[in-house]
Scaffold this motif. Structure first.
Motif, PDB file in Angstrom:
ATOM      1  N   SER A   1       5.213 -13.317  17.242  1.00 54.74           N
ATOM      2  CA  SER A   1       3.758 -13.172  17.613  1.00 54.74           C
ATOM      3  C   SER A   1       2.608 -13.395  16.574  1.00 54.74           C
ATOM      4  N   ALA A   2       1.383 -13.644  17.018  1.00 56.74           N
ATOM      5  CA  ALA A   2       0.446 -13.379  15.838  1.00 56.74           C
ATOM      6  C   ALA A   2       0.225 -12.087  15.220  1.00 56.74           C
ATOM      7  N   GLU A   3      -0.020 -11.917  14.230  1.00 55.68           N
ATOM      8  CA  GLU A   3      -0.182 -10.746  13.242  1.00 55.68           C
ATOM      9  C   GLU A   3      -1.424 -10.582  12.567  1.00 55.68           C
ATOM     10  N   ILE A   4      -1.922  -9.392  12.541  1.00 57.24           N
ATOM     11  CA  ILE A   4      -2.757  -8.857  11.476  1.00 57.24           C
ATOM     12  C   ILE A   4      -2.465  -8.188  10.447  1.00 57.24           C
ATOM     13  N   LEU A   5      -2.617  -8.488   9.200  1.00 60.33           N
ATOM     14  CA  LEU A   5      -2.119  -7.706   8.144  1.00 60.33           C
ATOM     15  C   LEU A   5      -3.496  -7.029   7.457  1.00 60.33           C
ATOM     16  N   PHE A   6      -3.381  -5.921   7.129  1.00 59.34           N
ATOM     17  CA  PHE A   6      -4.277  -5.002   6.617  1.00 59.34           C
ATOM     18  C   PHE A   6      -3.845  -4.443   5.222  1.00 59.34           C
ATOM     19  N   CYS A   7      -4.783  -4.685   4.250  1.00 57.54           N
ATOM     20  CA  CYS A   7      -4.415  -4.253   2.732  1.00 57.54           C
ATOM     21  C   CYS A   7      -4.878  -2.821   2.650  1.00 57.54           C
ATOM     22  N   VAL A   8      -3.990  -1.880   2.694  1.00 55.27           N
ATOM     23  CA  VAL A   8      -4.108  -0.280   2.391  1.00 55.27           C
ATOM     24  C   VAL A   8      -4.428   0.061   0.958  1.00 55.27           C
ATOM     25  N   GLU A   9      -3.571  -0.633  -0.001  1.00 55.50           N
ATOM     26  CA  GLU A   9      -3.918  -0.305  -1.466  1.00 55.50           C
ATOM     27  C   GLU A   9      -3.313  -1.419  -2.316  1.00 55.50           C
ATOM     28  N   GLY A  10      -3.737  -1.640  -3.478  1.00 54.69           N
ATOM     29  CA  GLY A  10      -3.444  -2.675  -4.484  1.00 54.69           C
ATOM     30  C   GLY A  10      -4.005  -4.080  -4.082  1.00 54.69           C
ATOM     31  N   GLU A  11      -3.278  -5.144  -4.337  1.00 47.98           N
ATOM     32  CA  GLU A  11      -3.619  -6.497  -4.069  1.00 47.98           C
ATOM     33  C   GLU A  11      -2.411  -7.407  -3.863  1.00 47.98           C
ATOM     34  N   VAL A  12      -2.716  -7.866  -2.629  1.00 50.13           N
ATOM     35  CA  VAL A  12      -1.467  -8.743  -2.019  1.00 50.13           C
ATOM     36  C   VAL A  12      -1.885  -9.986  -1.996  1.00 50.13           C
ATOM     37  N   THR A  13      -1.228 -11.158  -2.237  1.00 48.14           N
ATOM     38  CA  THR A  13      -1.512 -12.458  -1.731  1.00 48.14           C
ATOM     39  C   THR A  13      -0.541 -12.959  -0.682  1.00 48.14           C
TER      40      THR A  13
END
Length: 72
Positions: free
Chosen positions: A22-34
């Protein structure tokens, strides 16, 4: 009606692939992610998020950080 799912993802420099149900939401909690899909790429830093449409079928992520993933 289905409840949503929630995961915490530990990301590293190895490219990881996530397939979508399904559709998703990604939220960065810490660091740096591509995060990249077939037609887009975004670098997430703490406090930033991205919506990934179900049309993408899958996406990839890499970088040293922690992502919160919400999906249905």
């Amino acid at each position: 009606m289905d409840d949503f799912g929630f995961d915490i993802i530990q990301s590293n420099q190895e490219v990881q692939r996530q397939y979508l149900r399904s559709a998703e939401i990604l939220f960065c909690v810490e660091g740096e992610v591509t995060v990249s899909s077939s037609d887009n790429q975004v670098v997430l830093k703490p406090g930033e998020s991205v919506f990934i449409s179900n049309d993408s079928a899958h996406y990839q992520y890499q970088g040293n950080g922690v992502l919160a993933r919400a999906f249905n």
